[in-house]
Design a protein around this motif. Structure first.
Motif, PDB file in Angstrom:
ATOM      1  N   GLU A 254       1.007  -0.728  -0.165  1.00 41.67           N
ATOM      2  CA  GLU A 254      -0.043   0.193  -0.336  1.00 41.67           C
ATOM      3  C   GLU A 254       1.016   0.874  -0.194  1.00 41.67           C
ATOM      4  OE1 GLU A 254      -2.397   0.666   3.589  1.00 41.67           O
ATOM      5  OE2 GLU A 254      -0.764   0.306   4.925  1.00 41.67           O
ATOM      6  N   PHE A 255       0.733   2.833  -0.656  1.00 38.28           N
ATOM      7  CA  PHE A 255       0.549   3.470  -1.060  1.00 38.28           C
ATOM      8  C   PHE A 255       1.228   3.919   0.727  1.00 38.28           C
ATOM      9  CE2 PHE A 255       1.609   7.931  -2.567  1.00 38.28           C
ATOM     10  CZ  PHE A 255       1.363   8.434  -1.193  1.00 38.28           C
ATOM     11  N   VAL A 256       2.612   4.958   0.560  1.00 40.03           N
ATOM     12  CA  VAL A 256       2.538   5.529   1.969  1.00 40.03           C
ATOM     13  C   VAL A 256       2.250   7.097   1.645  1.00 40.03           C
ATOM     14  CG1 VAL A 256       3.996   6.289   4.205  1.00 40.03           C
ATOM     15  CG2 VAL A 256       3.299   3.913   3.276  1.00 40.03           C
ATOM     16  N   ALA A 257       3.318   7.619   1.556  1.00 42.39           N
ATOM     17  CA  ALA A 257       3.067   9.189   0.807  1.00 42.39           C
ATOM     18  C   ALA A 257       4.341   9.443  -0.037  1.00 42.39           C
ATOM     19  CB  ALA A 257       4.057   9.754   2.136  1.00 42.39           C
ATOM     20  N   ALA A 258       4.178  10.145  -0.838  1.00 45.07           N
ATOM     21  CA  ALA A 258       5.746  10.422  -2.433  1.00 45.07           C
ATOM     22  C   ALA A 258       5.476  11.613  -2.814  1.00 45.07           C
ATOM     23  CB  ALA A 258       4.661  10.166  -3.403  1.00 45.07           C
ATOM     24  N   ILE A 259       6.712  12.311  -3.195  1.00 43.57           N
ATOM     25  CA  ILE A 259       6.648  13.266  -3.499  1.00 43.57           C
ATOM     26  C   ILE A 259       7.549  14.336  -4.872  1.00 43.57           C
ATOM     27  CG2 ILE A 259       9.287  13.363  -2.714  1.00 43.57           C
ATOM     28  CD1 ILE A 259       9.162  16.370  -1.754  1.00 43.57           C
ATOM     29  N   THR A 260       6.859  14.561  -5.920  1.00 37.03           N
ATOM     30  CA  THR A 260       7.468  14.130  -6.882  1.00 37.03           C
ATOM     31  C   THR A 260       9.002  15.427  -6.869  1.00 37.03           C
ATOM     32  OG1 THR A 260       6.694  17.142  -7.123  1.00 37.03           O
ATOM     33  CG2 THR A 260       5.273  15.334  -7.835  1.00 37.03           C
ATOM     34  N   LEU A 261       9.726  15.509  -8.107  1.00 35.11           N
ATOM     35  CA  LEU A 261      11.044  15.743  -7.771  1.00 35.11           C
ATOM     36  C   LEU A 261      10.977  17.674  -8.390  1.00 35.11           C
ATOM     37  CD1 LEU A 261      12.039  13.068  -7.831  1.00 35.11           C
ATOM     38  CD2 LEU A 261      13.885  13.824  -8.798  1.00 35.11           C
ATOM     39  N   THR A 262      10.124  17.926  -8.970  1.00 34.87           N
ATOM     40  CA  THR A 262      10.712  19.454  -9.703  1.00 34.87           C
ATOM     41  C   THR A 262       9.735  19.874  -8.585  1.00 34.87           C
ATOM     42  OG1 THR A 262       8.631  19.214 -11.488  1.00 34.87           O
ATOM     43  CG2 THR A 262      11.334  19.136 -11.686  1.00 34.87           C
ATOM     44  N   ALA A 263       8.299  20.366  -7.908  1.00 32.64           N
ATOM     45  CA  ALA A 263       7.697  21.227  -7.511  1.00 32.64           C
ATOM     46  C   ALA A 263       7.872  20.595  -6.321  1.00 32.64           C
ATOM     47  CB  ALA A 263       6.085  20.948  -7.890  1.00 32.64           C
ATOM     48  N   GLY A 264       8.295  19.333  -6.195  1.00 32.72           N
ATOM     49  CA  GLY A 264       7.987  19.098  -4.667  1.00 32.72           C
ATOM     50  C   GLY A 264       7.277  18.755  -3.785  1.00 32.72           C
ATOM     51  N   THR A 265       6.024  18.213  -4.418  1.00 39.23           N
ATOM     52  CA  THR A 265       4.297  18.361  -3.915  1.00 39.23           C
ATOM     53  C   THR A 265       3.971  16.906  -3.947  1.00 39.23           C
ATOM     54  OG1 THR A 265       3.504  19.287  -6.124  1.00 39.23           O
ATOM     55  CG2 THR A 265       1.838  17.993  -4.998  1.00 39.23           C
ATOM     56  N   THR A 266       4.073  16.635  -2.274  1.00 41.32           N
ATOM     57  CA  THR A 266       3.765  15.744  -1.870  1.00 41.32           C
ATOM     58  C   THR A 266       2.582  14.962  -1.324  1.00 41.32           C
ATOM     59  OG1 THR A 266       3.652  16.989   0.474  1.00 41.32           O
ATOM     60  CG2 THR A 266       5.810  16.567   0.091  1.00 41.32           C
ATOM     61  N   TYR A 267       2.414  14.067  -1.539  1.00 42.51           N
ATOM     62  CA  TYR A 267       1.209  13.219  -1.230  1.00 42.51           C
ATOM     63  C   TYR A 267       1.000  11.802  -0.260  1.00 42.51           C
ATOM     64  CZ  TYR A 267       0.482  14.825  -6.310  1.00 42.51           C
ATOM     65  OH  TYR A 267       0.217  14.844  -6.797  1.00 42.51           O
ATOM     66  N   TYR A 268       0.005  12.338   0.081  1.00 44.80           N
ATOM     67  CA  TYR A 268       0.004  10.855   2.204  1.00 44.80           C
ATOM     68  C   TYR A 268      -1.412  10.047   1.924  1.00 44.80           C
ATOM     69  CZ  TYR A 268       3.907  13.588   4.451  1.00 44.80           C
ATOM     70  OH  TYR A 268       4.917  15.044   4.058  1.00 44.80           O
ATOM     71  N   GLN A 269      -0.772   8.927   2.522  1.00 47.68           N
ATOM     72  CA  GLN A 269      -1.596   8.541   2.813  1.00 47.68           C
ATOM     73  C   GLN A 269      -2.638   9.046   3.964  1.00 47.68           C
ATOM     74  OE1 GLN A 269      -2.259   4.605   5.337  1.00 47.68           O
ATOM     75  NE2 GLN A 269      -1.401   3.524   3.485  1.00 47.68           N
ATOM     76  N   GLU A 270      -4.482   9.052   4.034  1.00 45.12           N
ATOM     77  CA  GLU A 270      -5.069   9.093   5.455  1.00 45.12           C
ATOM     78  C   GLU A 270      -4.824   9.252   6.382  1.00 45.12           C
ATOM     79  OE1 GLU A 270      -6.234  12.369   2.874  1.00 45.12           O
ATOM     80  OE2 GLU A 270      -7.043  11.669   5.362  1.00 45.12           O
ATOM     81  N   SER A 271      -4.078   7.550   6.446  1.00 44.22           N
ATOM     82  CA  SER A 271      -3.720   7.300   8.100  1.00 44.22           C
ATOM     83  C   SER A 271      -2.367   7.291   8.489  1.00 44.22           C
ATOM     84  CB  SER A 271      -3.610   5.852   7.961  1.00 44.22           C
ATOM     85  OG  SER A 271      -2.501   5.528   7.220  1.00 44.22           O
ATOM     86  N   VAL A 272      -1.711   7.744   7.441  1.00 44.62           N
ATOM     87  CA  VAL A 272      -0.074   8.896   8.630  1.00 44.62           C
ATOM     88  C   VAL A 272       0.064  10.269   8.184  1.00 44.62           C
ATOM     89  CG1 VAL A 272       1.235   6.704   7.629  1.00 44.62           C
ATOM     90  CG2 VAL A 272       1.233   8.796   6.016  1.00 44.62           C
ATOM     91  N   LYS A 273      -1.704  10.978   7.561  1.00 36.88           N
ATOM     92  CA  LYS A 273      -1.198  12.138   8.012  1.00 36.88           C
ATOM     93  C   LYS A 273      -0.632  12.953   9.225  1.00 36.88           C
ATOM     94  CE  LYS A 273      -3.795  13.421   3.613  1.00 36.88           C
ATOM     95  NZ  LYS A 273      -5.150  14.343   2.921  1.00 36.88           N
TER      96      LYS A 273
END
Length: 127
Positions: free
Chosen positions: A46-65
């Protein structure tokens, strides 16, 4: 070819903290985003978190926010996952992975979106 090596896993008590690292080598410019997934025994990855290289946009799974923070040191080509207030349900093997394609809020959580994977590091949370 891109290589990813995770480290920093271990055993902690509930409420404890760990910081995972993922060192990238090889064609380190050849991906769009990088993230963390986890897999517990008998469960799907399952997905936990991610970040884009250029913009640095972050994404998180709800349970870890609010508990986990993803960050990246571009000079060291290293990805981090700071995990605070760990819970027993966070126990799993944690993998870092890169995506050579653009990610967004619709596809960021999809395992198939990511094409290069590390070997994983074990995180155990127990009293």
């Amino acid at each position: 070819q891109l290589q990813l090596v995770e480290s920093g896993g271990g055993l902690v008590q509930p409420g404890g903290s760990l910081r995972l690292s993922c060192a990238a080598s090889g064609f380190t410019l050849d991906y769009y985003a990088i993230g963390w997934f986890r897999q517990a025994p008998g469960k799907e990855r399952e997905f936990v978190a991610a970040i884009t290289l250029t913009a640095g946009t972050t994404y998180y799974q709800e349970s870890v926010k609010g508990r986990f923070t993803i960050s990246r040191d571009r000079r060291k080509d290293t990805l981090y996952l700071q995990m605070n207030n760990l819970k027993p349900e966070d126990a799993a093997v944690y993998y870092c992975a890169t995506s050579a394609w653009a990610i967004n809020s619709m596809n960021v959580r999809t395992v198939e979106q990511y094409d290069s994977w590390g070997q994983g590091t074990q995180v155990s949370v127990s009293a």
